[in-house]
Every structure is written in structure tokens, then in C-alpha cells.
Scaffold this motif. Structure first.
Motif, PDB file in Angstrom:
ATOM      1  N   TYR A 173       0.838  -1.200   0.000  1.00 21.85           N
ATOM      2  CA  TYR A 173       0.000   0.000   0.000  1.00 21.85           C
ATOM      3  C   TYR A 173       0.868   1.244   0.000  1.00 21.85           C
ATOM      4  CZ  TYR A 173       0.397   1.310   5.010  1.00 21.85           C
ATOM      5  OH  TYR A 173       0.824   1.732   6.241  1.00 21.85           O
ATOM      6  N   LEU A 174       0.201   2.379  -0.152  1.00 21.16           N
ATOM      7  CA  LEU A 174       0.876   3.678  -0.199  1.00 21.16           C
ATOM      8  C   LEU A 174       0.470   4.489   1.032  1.00 21.16           C
ATOM      9  CD1 LEU A 174       0.153   4.435  -3.961  1.00 21.16           C
ATOM     10  CD2 LEU A 174       2.391   3.871  -2.975  1.00 21.16           C
ATOM     11  N   PRO A 175       1.293   4.461   2.080  1.00 20.15           N
ATOM     12  CA  PRO A 175       0.976   5.261   3.264  1.00 20.15           C
ATOM     13  C   PRO A 175       0.989   6.751   2.930  1.00 20.15           C
ATOM     14  CG  PRO A 175       2.746   3.689   3.715  1.00 20.15           C
ATOM     15  CD  PRO A 175       2.513   3.691   2.240  1.00 20.15           C
ATOM     16  N   MET A 176       0.214   7.521   3.658  1.00 19.47           N
ATOM     17  CA  MET A 176       0.126   8.957   3.408  1.00 19.47           C
ATOM     18  C   MET A 176       1.493   9.632   3.531  1.00 19.47           C
ATOM     19  SD  MET A 176      -1.717  11.224   2.260  1.00 19.47           S
ATOM     20  CE  MET A 176      -3.451  11.218   2.486  1.00 19.47           C
ATOM     21  N   GLY A 177       2.312   9.192   4.464  1.00 15.58           N
ATOM     22  CA  GLY A 177       3.653   9.767   4.604  1.00 15.58           C
ATOM     23  C   GLY A 177       4.496   9.536   3.360  1.00 15.58           C
ATOM     24  N   THR A 178       4.325   8.389   2.734  1.00 17.00           N
ATOM     25  CA  THR A 178       5.043   8.085   1.498  1.00 17.00           C
ATOM     26  C   THR A 178       4.549   8.975   0.367  1.00 17.00           C
ATOM     27  OG1 THR A 178       5.460   5.815   2.195  1.00 17.00           O
ATOM     28  CG2 THR A 178       5.555   6.252  -0.175  1.00 17.00           C
ATOM     29  N   LEU A 179       3.234   9.157   0.281  1.00 15.34           N
ATOM     30  CA  LEU A 179       2.683  10.054  -0.744  1.00 15.34           C
ATOM     31  C   LEU A 179       3.213  11.477  -0.542  1.00 15.34           C
ATOM     32  CD1 LEU A 179      -1.041   8.884  -0.967  1.00 15.34           C
ATOM     33  CD2 LEU A 179       0.877   8.254  -2.451  1.00 15.34           C
ATOM     34  N   ARG A 180       3.280  11.887   0.716  1.00 13.20           N
ATOM     35  CA  ARG A 180       3.797  13.224   1.040  1.00 13.20           C
ATOM     36  C   ARG A 180       5.261  13.357   0.602  1.00 13.20           C
ATOM     37  NH1 ARG A 180       1.969  13.181   5.844  1.00 13.20           N
ATOM     38  NH2 ARG A 180       0.058  14.252   5.360  1.00 13.20           N
ATOM     39  N   TYR A 181       6.058  12.326   0.846  1.00 19.71           N
ATOM     40  CA  TYR A 181       7.465  12.338   0.458  1.00 19.71           C
ATOM     41  C   TYR A 181       7.607  12.386  -1.066  1.00 19.71           C
ATOM     42  CZ  TYR A 181      12.394  11.138   0.188  1.00 19.71           C
ATOM     43  OH  TYR A 181      13.739  11.162  -0.093  1.00 19.71           O
ATOM     44  N   ILE A 182       6.814  11.598  -1.775  1.00 24.81           N
ATOM     45  CA  ILE A 182       6.851  11.606  -3.235  1.00 24.81           C
ATOM     46  C   ILE A 182       6.474  12.989  -3.769  1.00 24.81           C
ATOM     47  CG2 ILE A 182       5.772  10.660  -5.331  1.00 24.81           C
ATOM     48  CD1 ILE A 182       5.549   7.972  -3.752  1.00 24.81           C
ATOM     49  N   ALA A 183       5.470  13.607  -3.169  1.00 27.70           N
ATOM     50  CA  ALA A 183       5.055  14.948  -3.590  1.00 27.70           C
ATOM     51  C   ALA A 183       6.196  15.945  -3.412  1.00 27.70           C
ATOM     52  CB  ALA A 183       3.830  15.395  -2.789  1.00 27.70           C
ATOM     53  N   GLU A 184       6.850  15.869  -2.276  1.00 25.04           N
ATOM     54  CA  GLU A 184       7.965  16.779  -1.993  1.00 25.04           C
ATOM     55  C   GLU A 184       9.094  16.585  -3.001  1.00 25.04           C
ATOM     56  OE1 GLU A 184      11.400  16.764   1.350  1.00 25.04           O
ATOM     57  OE2 GLU A 184       9.344  16.707   2.120  1.00 25.04           O
ATOM     58  N   LYS A 185       9.444  15.345  -3.275  1.00 23.39           N
ATOM     59  CA  LYS A 185      10.590  15.053  -4.145  1.00 23.39           C
ATOM     60  C   LYS A 185      10.305  15.284  -5.630  1.00 23.39           C
ATOM     61  CE  LYS A 185      13.633  14.105  -1.126  1.00 23.39           C
ATOM     62  NZ  LYS A 185      14.902  14.811  -1.046  1.00 23.39           N
ATOM     63  N   THR A 186       9.054  15.087  -6.042  1.00 21.80           N
ATOM     64  CA  THR A 186       8.715  15.279  -7.459  1.00 21.80           C
ATOM     65  C   THR A 186       8.198  16.684  -7.750  1.00 21.80           C
ATOM     66  OG1 THR A 186       6.460  14.461  -7.123  1.00 21.80           O
ATOM     67  CG2 THR A 186       8.137  12.848  -7.832  1.00 21.80           C
ATOM     68  N   ARG A 187       7.938  17.426  -6.680  1.00 21.97           N
ATOM     69  CA  ARG A 187       7.344  18.759  -6.795  1.00 21.97           C
ATOM     70  C   ARG A 187       5.964  18.724  -7.461  1.00 21.97           C
ATOM     71  NH1 ARG A 187      13.005  20.937  -7.984  1.00 21.97           N
ATOM     72  NH2 ARG A 187      13.628  21.666  -5.929  1.00 21.97           N
ATOM     73  N   VAL A 188       5.282  17.607  -7.274  1.00 27.59           N
ATOM     74  CA  VAL A 188       3.900  17.453  -7.725  1.00 27.59           C
ATOM     75  C   VAL A 188       3.031  17.672  -6.492  1.00 27.59           C
ATOM     76  CG1 VAL A 188       2.200  15.807  -8.622  1.00 27.59           C
ATOM     77  CG2 VAL A 188       4.519  15.830  -9.554  1.00 27.59           C
ATOM     78  N   PRO A 189       1.997  18.508  -6.596  1.00 29.64           N
ATOM     79  CA  PRO A 189       1.163  18.761  -5.414  1.00 29.64           C
ATOM     80  C   PRO A 189       0.608  17.453  -4.822  1.00 29.64           C
ATOM     81  CG  PRO A 189       0.576  20.242  -7.201  1.00 29.64           C
ATOM     82  CD  PRO A 189       1.537  19.244  -7.772  1.00 29.64           C
ATOM     83  N   LEU A 190       0.603  17.376  -3.500  1.00 26.46           N
ATOM     84  CA  LEU A 190       0.095  16.195  -2.809  1.00 26.46           C
ATOM     85  C   LEU A 190      -1.343  15.909  -3.244  1.00 26.46           C
ATOM     86  CD1 LEU A 190       0.360  13.939  -0.725  1.00 26.46           C
ATOM     87  CD2 LEU A 190      -0.275  15.602   1.046  1.00 26.46           C
ATOM     88  N   SER A 191      -2.130  16.937  -3.461  1.00 31.27           N
ATOM     89  CA  SER A 191      -3.523  16.729  -3.872  1.00 31.27           C
ATOM     90  C   SER A 191      -3.598  15.984  -5.207  1.00 31.27           C
ATOM     91  CB  SER A 191      -4.266  18.058  -3.967  1.00 31.27           C
ATOM     92  OG  SER A 191      -3.650  18.900  -4.920  1.00 31.27           O
ATOM     93  N   ARG A 192      -2.689  16.256  -6.123  1.00 31.75           N
ATOM     94  CA  ARG A 192      -2.675  15.561  -7.414  1.00 31.75           C
ATOM     95  C   ARG A 192      -2.257  14.099  -7.232  1.00 31.75           C
ATOM     96  NH1 ARG A 192       1.247  16.189 -12.311  1.00 31.75           N
ATOM     97  NH2 ARG A 192       0.221  14.816 -13.778  1.00 31.75           N
ATOM     98  N   ILE A 193      -1.245  13.873  -6.411  1.00 31.78           N
ATOM     99  CA  ILE A 193      -0.784  12.504  -6.160  1.00 31.78           C
ATOM    100  C   ILE A 193      -1.885  11.702  -5.479  1.00 31.78           C
ATOM    101  CG2 ILE A 193       0.855  11.120  -4.810  1.00 31.78           C
ATOM    102  CD1 ILE A 193       2.960  13.252  -5.530  1.00 31.78           C
ATOM    103  N   TYR A 194      -2.544  12.295  -4.510  1.00 26.51           N
ATOM    104  CA  TYR A 194      -3.642  11.634  -3.817  1.00 26.51           C
ATOM    105  C   TYR A 194      -4.783  11.335  -4.791  1.00 26.51           C
ATOM    106  CZ  TYR A 194      -7.102  10.570  -0.251  1.00 26.51           C
ATOM    107  OH  TYR A 194      -8.050   9.937   0.513  1.00 26.51           O
ATOM    108  N   SER A 195      -5.062  12.268  -5.681  1.00 20.06           N
ATOM    109  CA  SER A 195      -6.103  12.092  -6.687  1.00 20.06           C
ATOM    110  C   SER A 195      -5.801  10.898  -7.590  1.00 20.06           C
ATOM    111  CB  SER A 195      -6.241  13.372  -7.516  1.00 20.06           C
ATOM    112  OG  SER A 195      -7.187  13.198  -8.531  1.00 20.06           O
TER     113      SER A 195
END
Length: 175
Positions: free
Chosen positions: A44-66
Motif C-alpha cells: 500500500y501507499l501510506p500517506m507519509g510516502t505520498l507526502r514524500y513523493i510529492a515533496e521530491k517530485t514537486r507534484v502537489p500532494l492533492s494531485r498525487i492523492y487524486s
């Protein structure tokens, strides 16, 4: 790691490497999320991991979550060692997929999910972590209705007996 903590150093290094290798290409985010989820022990994709991916890719967390909530292959909750996915598409529904869900619930001792069984995207894991029962809107295998995916293997024309036999085989293998 809890769902909201950032990944540990080893996981961060894995993600960083993926971003370097796949970043900047069309569809890179999907590939990154898929690889990260596959790498996770609980798939699975924990929220902390999604947050880290957003930070590193500079893609908004809302888009990654979407993206992670749009595609049924992504999981935001820990998954069981075995997955059983039941199609809830029209053809499968009319041929008894609701009964398959109820049969699985009883066989695995899952709580009654009530109206949640009507949802296109349901995910319930047994307390022992051995099974996750999921639903999808449609597998696109309508001629085989009702359809179930058991540990990534598509099974067509499934009935309650077939499903019970498959689950019992998995239980025997894991003992």
C-alpha cells in the motif's frame, strides 16, 4: 512506520532512485506509485510516502492523492497477504457478485459492511492480515461474469463453491 510518518531512510533512497530513473517522462507518476506500492511489505501507499513523493517530485500532494484514489490498483490501506477482488460491474452484479461478497464475508469472518458492499471500491482486510477482499467497478471481462481476481489471477464464471474452494486452497498453503 505509521500511515502518516515519512518513510525510513532505506525507503527514501528507493523512492529517490525511482524518481531519478523515471521522473520527467510521461506517466512517470503512475510508474513511481506502482513501484513504491509493490516494494511495500503490505502493498500500500501510506500517506507519509505520498507526502514524500510529492515533496521530491514537486507534484502537489492533492494531485498525487487524486491519482492514487482514482486507479483501483493503488491501495491506501495495508493489504492482506492474499487478495480477492470481486467485480461489481453490471454483468457481474446481475450474475451474483453481491452473493459472492456475502459468501466471502461469512467464510473469512469479516464484519458486515452493510451498504459498503454496494460501493464500486471496497477494501476490507481480515484481522490476521491474511486476506483482503476488494471490489472494482469492472474488470472488462463481462463475458466471464461473475468475475473474481484471486491473487492476481482472473477467474471467470465464479460461483460460491468455486470461491470457497479457492480460499480453502490458499488457507491450506499458508498453514
Amino acid at each position: 512506520m505509521t500511515a502518516h510518518e515519512l518513510p525510513d531512510a532505506a525507503e527514501q533512497a528507493f523512492i529517490d532512485d525511482l524518481i531519478v530513473k523515471r521522473g520527467g517522462r510521461p506517466g512517470a507518476l503512475l510508474g513511481i506509485l506502482e513501484a513504491v506500492q509493490s516494494h511495500d511489505a503490505r502493498k500500500y501507499l501510506p500517506m507519509g510516502t505520498l507526502r514524500y513523493i510529492a515533496e521530491k517530485t514537486r507534484v502537489p500532494l492533492s494531485r498525487i492523492y487524486s491519482v492514487a484514489t482514482f486507479y483501483s490498483l493503488f491501495n491506501l490501506q495495508p493489504q492482506g497477504a492474499n487478495t480477492i477482488c470481486i467485480c461489481r460491474g453490471t454483468a457481474c452484479h446481475t450474475r451474483g457478485s453481491r452473493n459472492l461478497l456475502e459468501s466471502i464475508r461469512l467464510d473469512l469472518g469479516l464484519e458486515d459492511a452493510g451498504d459498503r458492499y454496494e460501493a464500486d471500491k471496497l477494501s476490507i482486510t481480515t484481522p490476521d492480515g491474511k486476506f483482503t477482499v476488494r471490489t472494482v467497478a469492472c474488470f472488462g471481462q463481462c463475458a466471464l461474469a461473475p468475475v473474481a481476481e484471486i491473487n492476481h489471477h482472473i477467474c471467470g464464471h465464479v460461483n460460491e463453491r468455486t470461491l470457497e474452494r479457492e480460499i480453502n486452497a490458499i488457507k491450506r498453503e499458508s498453514n
